[in-house]
Write an enzyme that holds these catalytic residues in place. Structure first.
Site, PDB file in Angstrom:
ATOM      1  N   HIS A 156     -18.678  10.074   5.157  1.00  0.00           N
ATOM      2  CA  HIS A 156     -17.661  10.669   3.936  1.00  0.00           C
ATOM      3  C   HIS A 156     -16.546  10.907   4.316  1.00  0.00           C
ATOM      4  CE1 HIS A 156     -21.521  10.074   1.893  1.00  0.00           C
ATOM      5  NE2 HIS A 156     -22.023  11.458   3.020  1.00  0.00           N
ATOM      6  N   SER A 277      12.317   4.642   8.126  1.00  0.00           N
ATOM      7  CA  SER A 277      13.219   4.632   7.273  1.00  0.00           C
ATOM      8  C   SER A 277      14.424   4.775   7.090  1.00  0.00           C
ATOM      9  CB  SER A 277      12.488   5.388   6.281  1.00  0.00           C
ATOM     10  OG  SER A 277      13.292   6.071   4.767  1.00  0.00           O
ATOM     11  N   LYS A 283      11.378   8.978  10.427  1.00  0.00           N
ATOM     12  CA  LYS A 283      10.428   8.374   9.766  1.00  0.00           C
ATOM     13  C   LYS A 283      10.013   7.041  10.486  1.00  0.00           C
ATOM     14  CE  LYS A 283       8.274   7.940   6.699  1.00  0.00           C
ATOM     15  NZ  LYS A 283       7.462   8.232   5.634  1.00  0.00           N
ATOM     16  N   GLU A 290      -0.779  -1.639   7.994  1.00  0.00           N
ATOM     17  CA  GLU A 290      -0.382  -1.462   6.012  1.00  0.00           C
ATOM     18  C   GLU A 290      -0.757  -2.714   5.497  1.00  0.00           C
ATOM     19  OE1 GLU A 290       2.727   1.020   4.664  1.00  0.00           O
ATOM     20  OE2 GLU A 290       2.229   2.143   6.729  1.00  0.00           O
TER      21      GLU A 290
END
Ligand code: ARG
Length: 460
Positions: A156, A277, A283, A290
């Site tokens: 979980h 970024s 970043k 992804e």
């Protein structure tokens, strides 16, 4: 009126129809399989006395010339030729003359495309398996270094029990091994030749299907031609195999994304496989995992697409079936680049063992060990032991101390049966190594698992 099938027509096809009907702009990918299939077919026709030896030679040389024209980029792919089968045959006839028109004896584009596409897909099943093997090799290189590195095992997404990082990676090795087995079993099941089924019902010509099957590396010939010309199970299987593999890749990617965050800080992807970024100069984004996660969705789409194309098709070949290719090509290309980049990302990432281990200091990861201690050493029934441990965890929360660091006096207060030897049980490394049952996380078991995967890979 330049179509091969124009005999019964009195007007030419509209250019709109040409655009709509053609598959040549994408099925040209199958040119190798198409030419090999045609050479095998012609060889068999000559063996059966349907073509002369001289005609065979002409056809064979002509096809090889077409092949080299395709490979050098000279070949002109024309929408008006409809598909690669007709484009290649037309060029062959232009090169060698009327003998080229004999090639299609005892054959239809229906069995021809079934052969080409099936052989392409079978080859890709094998190539993807190979790429999976080298991904597994790379994961093992990392796992070998981390059989003692603790990290919180989770359920979980909550801290559960301490495990080691190699054991965690071993879960993915298990998935990828199953994926390889799935690709292999598809090859075994589908290595059956459609050639000679002709349009749907077989042919009156005295052909030898076993011969073409043998020449093309198939194990046997298909049993029922009506089924064969519209059987696309092999294509659905590779889509399912890739989908399942991508689902595994996506799960790993999700972890790589989380682990790259400041909150986890378990890994850092290399600069080579990270992105920046356009607005936030600080970043460093994990675009690779992804995108892997995202591309998984697209692959599922192709599987759903083809299942839907095939549903409700009456026997036998229907033009709907032409829609089988693009999704498969796309899924295969996605699988190939995904495996390659995931391997590189793993190879070049930094594993921050220290952060993994410090993450284990919270969340009372050794709580189950206290319960197990009560069962083993104090003869307490597990349910009761569970409750007592719950009290100890509550105490830890109250005084802000993890169970693995709790002083003995607190534990004794909670239950008098607890003795000093409990302290050893609560240590995180001890907890990990205590899980010694088959398939467990104990370093000893993890090493056995890695050995198992290494043996598997050397058998490949
Ligand atoms: N381009 C077609 C396909 O990919 C080849 C088979 C066409 N057969 C036919 N009878 N129209 O499915």
């Amino acid at each position: 009126m330049d179509k091969m099938w124009s005999g019964r027509f009195s007007a030419s096809a509209s250019t709109l129809l040409d655009q709509f009907n053609a598959s040549i702009m994408y099925d040209r990918k199958l040119y190798r399989e198409d030419i090999e299939g045609s050479i095998a077919h012609a060889t068999m026709l000559a063996q059966q006395g349907i073509l002369t030896a001289k005609e065979l030679k002409l056809i064979e040389n002509g096809l090889l010339q077409v092949k080299s024209e395709i490979e050098s980029g000279e070949f002109e792919w024309k929408i008006s030729d409809e598909d690669l089968h007709m484009g290649i045959e037309k060029r062959l006839t232009a090169i060698i003359g009327d003998t080229g028109k004999k090639l299609h004896t005892a054959r239809s584009r229906n069995d021809q495309v079934a052969v080409d596409f099936r052989r392409f897909v079978l080859r890709k099943n094998k190539e993807i398996s190979k790429a999976l093997i080298s991904l597994m090799d790379e994961i093992i290189v990392v796992a070998d270094k981390h059989t003692q590195t603790l990290l919180p095992g989770m359920t979980h997404l909550q801290h559960a029990q301490p495990i080691n990082f190699a054991f965690h990676l071993g879960a993915y090795l298990s998935m990828f091994k199953r994926d390889i087995e799935r690709f292999e079993s598809s090859v075994k099941r589908n290595n059956i030749s459609p050639l000679g089924c002709a349009a749907l019902a077989g042919t009156p010509h005295n052909i030898d299907r076993d011969k073409t099957a043998e020449l093309l590396g198939f194990d046997s010939v298909s049993i029922n031609c009506l089924d064969t010309v519209s059987d696309r199970d092999f294509a659905l299987e590779i889509l399912f195999n890739i989908s399942t593999m991508m689902m595994h890749i996506s799960r790993l990617s999700e972890e790589l994304v989380m682990w790259s965050s400041y909150e986890f800080g378990f890994i850092e992807l290399s600069d080579e496989y990270s992105t920046g970024s356009s607005i936030m100069p600080q970043k460093k984004n994990p675009d690779v995992p992804e995108l892997l996660r995202g591309k998984t969705g697209r692959v599922y789409g192709s599987l759903m697409g083809l299942l839907t194309v095939m549903k409700g098709l009456p026997l036998a070949y229907n033009k709907d079936t032409q829609e089988d290719k693009e999704g498969v090509f796309d899924a295969i290309e996605t699988a190939e680049i995904s495996l390659e980049i995931l391997k590189e990302a793993i190879k070049t990432m930094e594993v921050k063992s220290h952060n993994m281990e410090s993450a284990c200091a919270v969340g009372h990861l050794s709580a189950t060990d206290l319960a197990d201690y009560l069962v083993e050493k104090c003869d307490v029934p597990f349910r009761e032991a569970h409750f007592i441990t719950g009290r100890a965890v509550a105490k830890g929360e109250e005084i802000n101390v993890d169970l693995s660091k709790m002083e003995f006096k607190y534990l004794k207060e909670i239950d008098d049966r607890i003795n000093e030897d409990v302290m050893e049980y609560l240590g995180l490394k001890h907890s990990m190594n205590a899980r010694i049952s088959a398939g467990g996380t104990a370093t000893k078991r993890t090493l056995e698992q890695l050995e198992y995967f290494k043996n598997y890979l050397t058998s490949k």
